[in-house]
Design a protein around this motif. Structure first.
Motif, short mmCIF file in Angstrom:
data_model
loop_
_atom_site.label_atom_id
_atom_site.label_comp_id
_atom_site.label_asym_id
_atom_site.label_seq_id
_atom_site.Cartn_x
_atom_site.Cartn_y
_atom_site.Cartn_z
N ARG A 3 3.55 61.33 41.72
CA ARG A 3 5.06 61.27 42.10
C ARG A 3 6.18 60.44 41.10
NH1 ARG A 3 5.87 58.81 47.89
NH2 ARG A 3 4.35 60.44 48.45
N TRP A 61 9.54 59.30 39.98
CA TRP A 61 10.78 58.80 40.80
C TRP A 61 11.75 58.12 40.07
CZ3 TRP A 61 11.40 53.74 42.16
CH2 TRP A 61 10.42 52.75 41.53
N GLU A 104 12.60 61.80 44.26
CA GLU A 104 11.13 61.93 43.78
C GLU A 104 10.90 63.24 43.46
OE1 GLU A 104 9.39 58.57 46.68
OE2 GLU A 104 9.70 60.56 47.83
N GLN A 105 9.88 63.73 42.59
CA GLN A 105 9.38 64.90 42.42
C GLN A 105 7.66 64.68 42.93
OE1 GLN A 105 10.94 63.22 39.43
NE2 GLN A 105 12.79 63.51 40.66
N ARG A 106 7.47 65.25 43.76
CA ARG A 106 6.14 65.23 44.47
C ARG A 106 5.20 66.51 43.99
NH1 ARG A 106 6.59 65.12 50.73
NH2 ARG A 106 4.41 64.34 50.35
N THR A 126 6.40 72.11 42.88
CA THR A 126 6.80 70.47 42.97
C THR A 126 7.78 70.49 43.86
OG1 THR A 126 6.54 70.17 40.43
CG2 THR A 126 8.11 68.84 41.67
N TRP A 169 10.86 68.25 45.55
CA TRP A 169 11.80 67.42 45.56
C TRP A 169 12.39 66.75 46.79
CZ3 TRP A 169 14.29 66.61 40.28
CH2 TRP A 169 13.59 67.14 39.34
N ARG A 170 12.33 65.36 46.72
CA ARG A 170 12.72 64.70 48.03
C ARG A 170 13.68 63.77 47.61
NH1 ARG A 170 8.18 62.40 51.73
NH2 ARG A 170 7.76 60.77 50.10
N ASN A 202 14.02 66.63 52.24
CA ASN A 202 13.40 67.60 51.24
C ASN A 202 14.57 68.51 50.87
OD1 ASN A 202 10.67 66.64 51.54
ND2 ASN A 202 10.66 67.98 53.54
N THR A 252 7.81 74.26 49.41
CA THR A 252 6.36 74.48 48.62
C THR A 252 5.76 75.38 49.36
OG1 THR A 252 5.43 72.60 49.09
CG2 THR A 252 7.00 72.54 47.48
#
Length: 257
Positions: free
Chosen positions: A130, A132, A156-158, A166, A168-169, A197, A201
Motif C-alpha cells: 500500500r 500512501w 492510499e493505493q491498495r 489497484t 484507491w482509497r 473507496n 476492483t
C-alpha cells in the motif's frame, strides 16, 4: 526541531497564533464544542450499534516513531499488531515506513509504503502492499502553540498479492486533544476518520464509504520522549450484507527519536 512536549500528531507543526490572540481564544472555544460532539458521537457508537451488524472484539497495539533527518525532512516509522476475531482468533500486522517534509509554517506532507498481512480466523492469509501520501495541518492551537485540532488527509493505493487491480482509497482524519493537566501531561483525545473507496476492483472493493473509525481515550507521558494513548476505538465497516462493527481496545505509543 521537535518540541519537548510534542506528540506524534503535533510535533511536526509550528505555532501560528500568538499566546494572547483572539483567534487563539476563539479556537479553544470551538475546540471544546468539537470535543464534546466527538465524545457524544463515540458514546452513541458504543451503546447503539446498528440493528443489522456483525460485531467483534479486538485489541490493537501500535508504535509510531519519528525523528528529524535534515532540515525540514523527517522519518516516520510505524508498526501495528492487531488481535482480531474475539482477540486471538485472527491477526493483522502492519508495517508503515515513510519520509515527510514541512511544506509550510503549519503543514507537512508525507509519502510512504505499508505492508499489511491479514490472517483471519477461518480464512486465507493475504499480503497487501500500500503506497500512501498524506497532508496534515493544525487549524486550531493552544496559547502555547500546541495543536488542539489536527486535520489529516491520506490517499492510499491498495494492491493485494494474487489479485488484479489497484484500489484507491481516501482517508479523512480529524483529531481533538484537550489538556487536562499541565502542558505535556495528561490530555483527553478524540478522533474520527472516514475511509472512502474511489474505485471498484475485481477482488471485492466497492466505491463509496468503506469504513468509519471513532476513538476516545487519554494521552500521557511514559518517558521523556514517549507518550502512550490508550482508549476505545469503534470501527464500522460497510459491507454488502450486514455491516461489521469492531469494538477495539487500542493503545498507541508515540516515540521521538
Amino acid at each position: 526541531m521537535l518540541t519537548h512536549h510534542a506528540t506524534i500528531n503535533n510535533m511536526l507543526l509550528r505555532p501560528v497564533a500568538s499566546p494572547g490572540s483572539r483567534a487563539s481564544r476563539a479556537g479553544r472555544h470551538r475546540l471544546a464544542r468539537t470535543f464534546l460532539a466527538s465524545a457524544v458521537a463515540a458514546t452513541f457508537a458504543v451503546c447503539s450499534p446498528p440493528a443489522h451488524a456483525e460485531e467483534d472484539t479486538q485489541a490493537w497495539a501500535s508504535v509510531i516513531a519519528t525523528g528529524a533527518v535534515r532540515g525540514d525532512l523527517f522519518l516516520w516509522l510505524e508498526g501495528q499488531a492487531r488481535a482480531t476475531d474475539d482477540i486471538g482468533g485472527g491477526s493483522q500486522v502492519i508495517v508503515r515506513p515513510a519520509i515527510g517534509a514541512r511544506i509550510g509554517r503549519d503543514a507537512h506532507a508525507v509519502v510512504g509504503y505499508a505492508y499489511v498481512r491479514t490472517d483471519p480466523e477461518g480464512g486465507a492469509v493475504t499480503h497487501e502492499h500500500r503506497p500512501w501520501q498524506q497532508v496534515q495541518f493544525a487549524p486550531i492551537r493552544l496559547r502555547s502553540g500546541a495543536p488542539l485540532v489536527i486535520s489529516r488527509t491520506r490517499l492510499e493505493q491498495r494492491m493485494v498479492e494474487g489479485r488484479d487491480g489497484t484500489a484507491w482509497r481516501l482517508r479523512q482524519f480529524v483529531r481533538v486533544q484537550v489538556p487536562i493537566a499541565k502542558p505535556g501531561g495528561l490530555q483527553a483525545v478524540a478522533f474520527t476518520e472516514g475511509f472512502f473507496n474511489l474505485n471498484e476492483t475485481r477482488w471485492g472493493v466497492r466505491d463509496g464509504i468503506d469504513q468509519w473509525r471513532t476513538f476516545v481515550g487519554v494521552g500521557f507521558p511514559v518517558a521523556e520522549r514517549a507518550r502512550l494513548e490508550p482508549g476505545y476505538l469503534n470501527q464500522r465497516i460497510n459491507r454488502p450484507g450486514d455491516d461489521r462493527v469492531n469494538h477495539v481496545l487500542s493503545a498507541t505509543l508515540f516515540v521521538r527519536l
